[in-house]
Design a protein around this motif. Structure first.
Motif, PDB file in Angstrom:
ATOM      1  N   VAL A   1      38.117  -1.723   4.170  1.00 28.46           N
ATOM      2  CA  VAL A   1      38.204  -1.198   5.529  1.00 28.46           C
ATOM      3  C   VAL A   1      36.788  -1.068   6.071  1.00 28.46           C
ATOM      4  O   VAL A   1      36.000  -0.277   5.564  1.00 28.46           O
ATOM      5  CB  VAL A   1      38.924   0.166   5.558  1.00 28.46           C
ATOM      6  CG1 VAL A   1      39.104   0.650   6.976  1.00 28.46           C
ATOM      7  CG2 VAL A   1      40.254   0.093   4.827  1.00 28.46           C
ATOM      8  N   GLY A   2      36.491  -1.854   7.077  1.00 31.80           N
ATOM      9  CA  GLY A   2      35.160  -1.834   7.673  1.00 31.80           C
ATOM     10  C   GLY A   2      35.236  -1.675   9.175  1.00 31.80           C
ATOM     11  O   GLY A   2      36.277  -1.318   9.735  1.00 31.80           O
ATOM     12  N   ARG A   3      34.141  -1.976   9.836  1.00 29.15           N
ATOM     13  CA  ARG A   3      34.037  -1.805  11.268  1.00 29.15           C
ATOM     14  C   ARG A   3      35.042  -2.664  12.039  1.00 29.15           C
ATOM     15  O   ARG A   3      35.487  -2.292  13.115  1.00 29.15           O
ATOM     16  CB  ARG A   3      32.611  -2.133  11.711  1.00 29.15           C
ATOM     17  CG  ARG A   3      32.361  -1.747  13.136  1.00 29.15           C
ATOM     18  CD  ARG A   3      30.959  -1.338  13.323  1.00 29.15           C
ATOM     19  NE  ARG A   3      31.021  -0.050  14.004  1.00 29.15           N
ATOM     20  CZ  ARG A   3      29.989   0.689  14.215  1.00 29.15           C
ATOM     21  NH1 ARG A   3      28.823   0.326  13.766  1.00 29.15           N
ATOM     22  NH2 ARG A   3      30.102   1.817  14.856  1.00 29.15           N
ATOM     23  N   ALA A   4      35.422  -3.825  11.502  1.00 29.31           N
ATOM     24  CA  ALA A   4      36.395  -4.689  12.179  1.00 29.31           C
ATOM     25  C   ALA A   4      37.773  -4.031  12.253  1.00 29.31           C
ATOM     26  O   ALA A   4      38.553  -4.312  13.159  1.00 29.31           O
ATOM     27  CB  ALA A   4      36.502  -6.032  11.463  1.00 29.31           C
ATOM     28  N   ALA A   5      38.070  -3.140  11.299  1.00 30.15           N
ATOM     29  CA  ALA A   5      39.359  -2.446  11.282  1.00 30.15           C
ATOM     30  C   ALA A   5      39.340  -1.201  12.159  1.00 30.15           C
ATOM     31  O   ALA A   5      40.339  -0.855  12.776  1.00 30.15           O
ATOM     32  CB  ALA A   5      39.745  -2.075   9.860  1.00 30.15           C
TER      33      ALA A   5
ATOM     34  N   ASP B   1      49.533  -0.732  20.396  1.00 24.26           N
ATOM     35  CA  ASP B   1      49.802  -2.091  19.965  1.00 24.26           C
ATOM     36  C   ASP B   1      48.619  -2.643  19.162  1.00 24.26           C
ATOM     37  O   ASP B   1      47.477  -2.553  19.598  1.00 24.26           O
ATOM     38  CB  ASP B   1      50.075  -2.969  21.197  1.00 24.26           C
ATOM     39  CG  ASP B   1      50.810  -4.240  20.847  1.00 24.26           C
ATOM     40  OD1 ASP B   1      51.540  -4.243  19.841  1.00 24.26           O
ATOM     41  OD2 ASP B   1      50.647  -5.233  21.572  1.00 24.26           O
ATOM     42  N   GLY B   2      48.885  -3.193  17.988  1.00 26.24           N
ATOM     43  CA  GLY B   2      47.829  -3.763  17.157  1.00 26.24           C
ATOM     44  C   GLY B   2      47.159  -2.772  16.220  1.00 26.24           C
ATOM     45  O   GLY B   2      46.178  -3.109  15.559  1.00 26.24           O
ATOM     46  N   TRP B   3      47.659  -1.553  16.126  1.00 23.53           N
ATOM     47  CA  TRP B   3      47.106  -0.518  15.250  1.00 23.53           C
ATOM     48  C   TRP B   3      48.201  -0.003  14.325  1.00 23.53           C
ATOM     49  O   TRP B   3      49.391  -0.115  14.615  1.00 23.53           O
ATOM     50  CB  TRP B   3      46.560   0.650  16.067  1.00 23.53           C
ATOM     51  CG  TRP B   3      45.335   0.307  16.847  1.00 23.53           C
ATOM     52  CD1 TRP B   3      45.286  -0.352  18.044  1.00 23.53           C
ATOM     53  CD2 TRP B   3      43.984   0.602  16.494  1.00 23.53           C
ATOM     54  NE1 TRP B   3      43.993  -0.489  18.454  1.00 23.53           N
ATOM     55  CE2 TRP B   3      43.163   0.095  17.523  1.00 23.53           C
ATOM     56  CE3 TRP B   3      43.391   1.244  15.419  1.00 23.53           C
ATOM     57  CZ2 TRP B   3      41.783   0.209  17.502  1.00 23.53           C
ATOM     58  CZ3 TRP B   3      42.022   1.363  15.391  1.00 23.53           C
ATOM     59  CH2 TRP B   3      41.222   0.851  16.419  1.00 23.53           C
TER      60      TRP B   3
ATOM     61  N   ALA C   1      44.554  -6.432  11.582  1.00 22.58           N
ATOM     62  CA  ALA C   1      43.863  -7.721  11.716  1.00 22.58           C
ATOM     63  C   ALA C   1      42.417  -7.642  11.221  1.00 22.58           C
ATOM     64  O   ALA C   1      41.841  -8.659  10.829  1.00 22.58           O
ATOM     65  CB  ALA C   1      43.901  -8.177  13.170  1.00 22.58           C
ATOM     66  N   GLY C   2      41.820  -6.439  11.204  1.00 25.27           N
ATOM     67  CA  GLY C   2      40.446  -6.277  10.761  1.00 25.27           C
ATOM     68  C   GLY C   2      40.285  -5.948   9.295  1.00 25.27           C
ATOM     69  O   GLY C   2      39.171  -5.805   8.798  1.00 25.27           O
ATOM     70  N   LEU C   3      41.388  -5.834   8.565  1.00 19.05           N
ATOM     71  CA  LEU C   3      41.335  -5.503   7.141  1.00 19.05           C
ATOM     72  C   LEU C   3      41.118  -6.759   6.308  1.00 19.05           C
ATOM     73  O   LEU C   3      41.679  -7.816   6.615  1.00 19.05           O
ATOM     74  CB  LEU C   3      42.642  -4.847   6.688  1.00 19.05           C
ATOM     75  CG  LEU C   3      43.002  -3.504   7.310  1.00 19.05           C
ATOM     76  CD1 LEU C   3      44.416  -3.108   6.889  1.00 19.05           C
ATOM     77  CD2 LEU C   3      42.004  -2.442   6.919  1.00 19.05           C
TER      78      LEU C   3
END
Length: 113
Positions: free
Chosen positions: A10-14, A36-38, A63-65
């Motif tokens: 889990v980083g900044r993209a998530a 939506d998207g979370w 999508a960021g994981l």
């Protein structure tokens, strides 16, 4: 979408709150209503050795994981369980008398009066 048992980074993209990435093992994906998207995840945060150090609920964008699946086998426990006598203050379990034997001086002895 991650599944229970998956390892995720889990980083900044998530989510912007994770400036430094953390590694987690997913416990479950919560079915809470979100944007939506979370999504909300219940996770165990892992240290560098792969041991769980904290349980957390985190709000992230799947999508960021960075998902690593399937999850690796957990390590064997490092400490040994000591098996020994009962703890102090715990009385021992009384032994059941043998039904074939009679107590000394009891009734039914031959020649007794």
């Amino acid at each position: 979408m991650p599944k229970a048992g998956d390892l995720v980074v889990v980083g900044r993209a998530a989510s912007v709150q994770f400036v430094r990435p953390i590694t987690c093992r997913v416990i479950r994906v919560l079915d809470w209503i979100t944007y939506d998207g979370w999504c909300w995840l219940d996770v165990y945060q892992l240290d560098a050795k792969g041991d769980a150090v904290a349980r957390r609920s985190i709000f992230v964008q799947p999508a960021g994981l960075a998902v690593s699946s399937p999850a690796p086998v957990p390590r064997a426990p490092s400490r040994q369980v000591r098996r020994g006598p009962s703890p102090v203050g715990v009385p021992p379990v009384p032994r059941r008398a043998d039904p074939g034997r009679r107590a000394a001086g009891g009734r039914g002895t031959a020649g007794g009066g």
